[in-house]
Write an enzyme that holds these catalytic residues in place. Structure first.
Site, PDB file in Angstrom:
ATOM      1  N   HIS A  71       0.855  -1.188   0.000  1.00  0.00           N
ATOM      2  CA  HIS A  71       0.000   0.000   0.000  1.00  0.00           C
ATOM      3  C   HIS A  71       0.889   1.235   0.000  1.00  0.00           C
ATOM      4  CE1 HIS A  71      -3.970  -1.799   1.122  1.00  0.00           C
ATOM      5  NE2 HIS A  71      -3.158  -2.794   1.422  1.00  0.00           N
TER       6      HIS A  71
ATOM      7  N   ALA B  85      -9.744  -5.840  -2.383  1.00  0.00           N
ATOM      8  CA  ALA B  85      -9.492  -7.260  -2.601  1.00  0.00           C
ATOM      9  C   ALA B  85     -10.233  -7.979  -1.482  1.00  0.00           C
ATOM     10  CB  ALA B  85      -7.997  -7.532  -2.510  1.00  0.00           C
TER      11      ALA B  85
ATOM     12  N   MET C  60     -11.756  -6.684   4.594  1.00  0.00           N
ATOM     13  CA  MET C  60     -11.363  -5.933   5.795  1.00  0.00           C
ATOM     14  C   MET C  60     -11.368  -4.426   5.570  1.00  0.00           C
ATOM     15  SD  MET C  60      -8.111  -8.329   6.761  1.00  0.00           S
ATOM     16  CE  MET C  60      -8.182 -10.106   6.518  1.00  0.00           C
TER      17      MET C  60
HETATM   18  N1  HPA Z   1     -11.138 -12.420   3.878  1.00  0.00           N
HETATM   19  C1  HPA Z   1     -11.000 -11.157   4.280  1.00  0.00           C
HETATM   20  N2  HPA Z   1     -10.315 -10.256   3.608  1.00  0.00           N
HETATM   21  C2  HPA Z   1      -9.738 -10.635   2.459  1.00  0.00           C
HETATM   22  C3  HPA Z   1      -9.838 -11.944   1.981  1.00  0.00           C
HETATM   23  C4  HPA Z   1     -10.574 -12.890   2.730  1.00  0.00           C
HETATM   24  O1  HPA Z   1     -10.701 -14.073   2.378  1.00  0.00           O
HETATM   25  N3  HPA Z   1      -9.132 -11.985   0.817  1.00  0.00           N
HETATM   26  C5  HPA Z   1      -8.653 -10.733   0.608  1.00  0.00           C
HETATM   27  N4  HPA Z   1      -9.019  -9.913   1.596  1.00  0.00           N
END
Ligand code: HPA
Length: 270
Positions: A59, A111, A209
């Site tokens: 990041h 993501a 998240m």
């Molecule tokens: N869970 C939560 N956050 C994420 C995930 C996941 O499987 N993959 C990428 N960010």
């Protein structure tokens, strides 16, 4: 907070004369949108008074101003996560700054893990609603009416006509996409299998998240939001292999090309 935000705004306005109406927040591994921005001007977070700083690998921490398809945009390259230990107010601080910079529309990407079993790593999901499982939100505490109302409506957190436009563009560009509900979990651990079972039963198609705090703040601040979740992996228990951040970033980088094509046209159309 109001005075702090105005101090940040004053600094930013003293550095760039561009007046974007659209902002984009880029998720992990999705930074290549910045490559297509013309007439770029950068401001590092560390130089902006009162601005939080990024800590996660992958990041970057800067604001990028410039033009995409002739439209002036503000891109946040690097966001703040609740799991890094920031307060919700810090996580969403840049969105408060955006409001005072005159931003009216926000595109948020991330993501995340797929729960809906029709998804696969690489699926791009337009977010139609969120479930906040973070146990906190940025609007707690005394309200300042100079930002927004005490009890904001959250019935259309992601603007339906943005979703329609984005869908139309995806079809024109032949980009495979889905529409679904995003659950925000605090992290930083990837959820347990039982948590994923629970979150799936609650009605979520994906889990991640981020994104939820910024969406809540933007709605409060009167900024319309489009959210795109990049499914980088299937969630715990659905995917049989263990999670790794490296694989998440790798898949995000693979999707980034399509996402970038898509977001450029979306910016043009919003
Ligand atoms: N869970 C939560 N956050 C994420 C995930 C996941 O499987 N993959 C990428 N960010």
């Amino acid at each position: 907070m109001f005075d702090k935000v105005m101090e940040s705004v004053k600094y930013i306005e003293s550095k760039v004369s561009l007046k974007p109406e659209i902002a984009v927040i880029l998720g992990s591994g999705l930074g290549n949108l910045v490559d297509v921005v013309e007439n770029k001007q950068y401001i590092d977070y560390k130089d902006i008074p009162n601005f939080p700083q990024s800590t996660v690998a992958g990041h970057e921490g800067r604001l990028v101003f410039g033009d995409i398809k002739g439209k002036t945009v503000l891109i946040m390259q690097g966001r703040f996560h609740y799991y890094e230990g920031y307060t919700m107010k810090e996580v969403t601080y840049p969105v408060y700054v955006m409001q005072k910079l005159g931003i009216k529309k926000l595109v948020v990407t991330n993501a995340c893990g797929g729960i809906n079993t029709s998804f696969k790593p690489g699926t791009l999901m337009l977010i139609k609603d969120f479930i906040n499982l973070m146990g906190d939100n940025p609007l707690m505490g005394a309200n300042d009416e100079r930002f927004g109302v005490r009890f904001p409506d959250m019935s259309e957190p992601y603007k339906l006509n943005f979703i329609d436009k984005a869908k139309g563009i995806a079809e024109e560009l032949n980009i495979e996409h889905a529409v679904g509900v995003y659950a925000g979990f605090s992290g930083p651990y990837y959820e347990t299998a039982s948590e994923i079972t629970m979150i799936g039963r609650m009605g979520a198609d994906a889990v991640g998240m981020s994104t939820v705090p910024e969406t809540i703040a933007a709605n409060y601040l009167g900024i319309d939001v489009l959210g795109i979740a990049c499914i980088t992996n299937m969630a715990t228990g659905i995917q049989k292999v263990k999670h790794s951040h490296e694989r998440v970033v790798e898949t995000a980088n693979r999707i980034a090309t399509d996402l970038c094509r898509w977001v450029q046209e979306i910016i043009n159309a919003l």
